[in-house]
Design an enzyme around this catalytic site. Structure first.
Site, short mmCIF file in Angstrom:
data_model
loop_
_atom_site.label_atom_id
_atom_site.label_comp_id
_atom_site.label_asym_id
_atom_site.label_seq_id
_atom_site.Cartn_x
_atom_site.Cartn_y
_atom_site.Cartn_z
N ASP A 91 37.33 27.81 21.49
CA ASP A 91 36.23 28.50 20.82
C ASP A 91 35.16 27.46 20.50
O ASP A 91 35.25 26.32 20.95
CB ASP A 91 36.73 29.18 19.55
CG ASP A 91 36.97 28.18 18.45
OD1 ASP A 91 37.42 27.07 18.77
OD2 ASP A 91 36.69 28.46 17.28
N GLU A 134 41.47 38.33 15.51
CA GLU A 134 40.75 37.54 16.51
C GLU A 134 39.52 38.27 17.02
O GLU A 134 38.47 37.66 17.24
CB GLU A 134 41.67 37.18 17.68
CG GLU A 134 42.75 36.15 17.33
CD GLU A 134 42.18 34.82 16.87
OE1 GLU A 134 40.99 34.54 17.12
OE2 GLU A 134 42.91 34.05 16.23
N TYR A 161 38.94 33.28 25.48
CA TYR A 161 39.34 32.76 24.17
C TYR A 161 40.41 33.64 23.52
O TYR A 161 41.48 33.16 23.11
CB TYR A 161 38.14 32.64 23.21
CG TYR A 161 38.64 32.53 21.79
CD1 TYR A 161 39.17 31.32 21.34
CD2 TYR A 161 38.70 33.64 20.95
CE1 TYR A 161 39.73 31.21 20.08
CE2 TYR A 161 39.25 33.54 19.69
CZ TYR A 161 39.76 32.33 19.25
OH TYR A 161 40.33 32.24 18.02
N CYS A 194 38.62 12.75 8.38
CA CYS A 194 39.19 13.32 9.61
C CYS A 194 40.48 12.61 10.02
O CYS A 194 40.51 11.39 10.16
CB CYS A 194 38.18 13.26 10.75
SG CYS A 194 38.81 14.01 12.27
#
Length: 349
Positions: free
Chosen positions: A143, A43, A125, A205
């Site tokens: 994010d 991360e 985040y 999508c």
DNA sequence: TAACCGTGGTG
DNA sequence: TCACCAAGGTT
């Protein structure tokens, strides 16, 4: 609430079960979480950095420092060198500080978002991402991908940064209690592959039925105009003696902080360098290196010292470094480019 | 709050 | 070609 909105978590997780990217720091959908150390390391590396750029660095770090205790015990110079080329070098300094904080508490990461948030280098985040992905905590992970996906899903057109409040509320609303780590990673995979910034693929999508922004997805989120980048000029100096080149260690704070570098003339984001070489004598021009940083362009002149060098070059923090092992010096990209230029010139002699 | 902080890919 | 962009954090 619209029924289609309520279906978002299930639809997204269903898509993720079939389309999740396989990544070295990630567990397959539904399986037990990976080592928190690997989640945290990935991360931090992924902050403002693409998956493609991170892959090799993640492999290098986990091979060399398999546990957070190993990393905590590493030399600063080795870690900074290993990070060289990845950018945003404050991350590497904070990475070490965080590893040592974890080591001081026995080597186990805290498992709540609030405790994680207090560690160096973990902002909103990253704390939420580690809590959700490594510890299965429900956390609202936001994010740039989530920001974009949510702004489109709910047609949030309040310009950033003011629009972040509405985006956060909406993200909170669709984040499930279970599998919130998978949900976060699914949102990021969707943003990376489908709901992309430039050319979203709405026909592919899984959330299009619920999306209020699909008629004009590229409208969201509304971002402020970027400032123009100023053009700066500066000089770097190549001083070689007996097959070794003089390298400096830059100050911890500011640009390229803590990194090895060629000596330079003090250029920065706000001003050109003064052109002054670090020692008197004869210098020859060796060409230009063009480089763009986050907030300015730099045209760097490289100059080679052509005089004889005494044992001590400067009273600053520096060292003689074997030219044949320059790739191990951990030079940030700007100076790696300059060094490449110098070496090409040497070979021509 | 807004400026500062890298780099490589991309449309 | 070049402005934009990326799994942001710190001050």
């Amino acid at each position: 609430m619209d029924a289609s909105v309520q279906e978002i978590p299930e639809r997204l997780l269903g898509w993720y079960d079939n389309h999740a990217r396989s990544l070295p720091w990630r567990a397959p959908p539904g399986l037990p979480a990976p080592d928190p150390y690997r989640v945290w390391l990935s991360e931090v590396m992924l902050q403002q950095t693409t998956v493609a750029a991170v892959q090799a660095y993640f492999a290098k770090f986990t091979q060399r420092w398999p546990t957070v205790m190993d990393l905590a015990a590493a030399d600063d110079a080795d870690v900074m060198s290993a990070w060289a080329g990845l950018g945003y070098y404050a991350r590497a300094r904070n990475l070490l500080a965080c590893a040592r904080a974890i080591a001081a508490r026995g080597g186990a990461f805290p498992d709540t978002e609030a405790e994680l948030r207090a560690l160096p280098g973990l902002g909103d985040y990253t704390a939420a991402a580690v809590a959700a992905i490594a510890f299965g905590r429900r956390a609202v992970v936001i994010d740039a991908n989530v920001e974009r996906v949510v702004a489109r899903l709910f047609a949030i057109d309040t310009p950033l940064p003011a629009g972040r409040k509405a985006i956060r509320d909406a993200a909170d609303h669709i984040t499930p209690d279970d599998r919130s780590g998978d949900f976060a990673q699914a949102m990021m995979d969707l943003g990376s592959a489908i709901c992309t910034s430039r050319s979203p693929h709405c026909l592919l999508c899984p959330l299009s039925a619920a999306c209020r922004g699909k008629e004009a997805p590229e409208r969201y989120p509304v971002k402020p105009a970027k400032k123009a980048k100023p053009q700066r000029g500066g000089t770097a100096f190549w001083i070689e003696r007996d097959g070794e080149v003089w390298l400096m260690r830059r100050a911890d704070k500011g640009m390229l902080g803590g990194m090895r570098a060629l000596p330079d003339d003090g250029w920065n984001a706000r001003a050109d360098g003064n052109g002054e070489p670090p020692l008197a004598g004869e210098w020859q021009a060796a060409g230009q290196v063009e480089h763009t940083f986050t907030h300015f362009h730099l045209s760097l002149s490289l100059r080679l010292y052509s005089g004889s060098v005494h044992a001590r070059t400067a009273n600053d923090d520096g060292e003689w470094w074997p030219v044949t092992r320059l790739d191990e010096a951990g030079l940030p990209t700007l100076f790696a480019k300059a060094a490449r230029l110098a070496l090409a010139l040497r070979r021509d002699d």
